[in-house]
Scaffold this active site. Structure first.
Site, PDB file in Angstrom:
ATOM      1  N   CYS A   1      -4.965   7.437  -3.737  1.00 53.45           N
ATOM      2  CA  CYS A   1      -6.151   6.608  -3.484  1.00 53.45           C
ATOM      3  C   CYS A   1      -6.943   7.052  -2.268  1.00 53.45           C
ATOM      4  CB  CYS A   1      -5.742   5.154  -3.302  1.00 53.45           C
ATOM      5  SG  CYS A   1      -4.704   4.948  -1.848  1.00 53.45           S
TER       6      CYS A   1
ATOM      7  N   CYS B   1       1.664   2.515  -2.832  1.00 50.10           N
ATOM      8  CA  CYS B   1       1.133   2.209  -1.493  1.00 50.10           C
ATOM      9  C   CYS B   1       2.237   2.226  -0.444  1.00 50.10           C
ATOM     10  CB  CYS B   1       0.458   0.845  -1.493  1.00 50.10           C
ATOM     11  SG  CYS B   1      -0.697   0.616  -2.856  1.00 50.10           S
TER      12      CYS B   1
END
Ligand code: FES
Length: 126
Positions: free
Chosen positions: A33, A102
């Site tokens: 990301c 993440c």
């Protein structure tokens, strides 16, 4: 979407901010990301005596970094090296499947920082 522990670490991140005299500073980015984490370690006698971080990322990345820094504080470099993103996710009580990546940011930052330190000390990276 997030449980109470994750929300607590997101809203009240532990060990947040720059460190004045770190032994190692490292910045890593997520290949998925583009979010980034900067990690500061203060190391004495192979023990992480202080740690802080700054994360430009989503709630899961901030919560994971917060929890990971709590988990490596006062630990040896080997113990910190052995901490995986799965351990952090477990300590957080879980993350949604699509947010697991993440939590990898913190693990990557810790491992890179340890290897930078090891190389600086003349040791082989792990
Ligand atoms: Fe980028 Fe979570 S979406 S770290």
């Amino acid at each position: 979407m997030y449980n109470e522990t994750v929300m607590d670490h997101f809203e009240h991140p532990r060990n947040i901010g720059e460190m004045e005299d770190p032994t190692v500073v490292v910045e890593v980015g997520s290949g998925e990301c583009g979010d980034r984490t900067k990690l500061f370690l203060k190391i004495e006698d192979d023990v992480i005596v202080d740690v802080s971080f700054k994360t430009l990322g989503c709630a899961a990345a901030i919560a994971s970094s917060s929890m990971a820094t709590e988990m490596i504080k006062e630990k040896t470099l080997k113990e910190a090296w052995d901490l995986t993103n799965r351990d952090v996710v477990e300590a957080l009580g879980g993350l949604p499947e699509q947010k697991i990546h993440c939590s990898v940011l913190a693990e990557d930052a810790i491992r890179e920082a340890i290897n930078i330190y090891r190389k600086g000390q003349g040791f082989e990276p792990w």
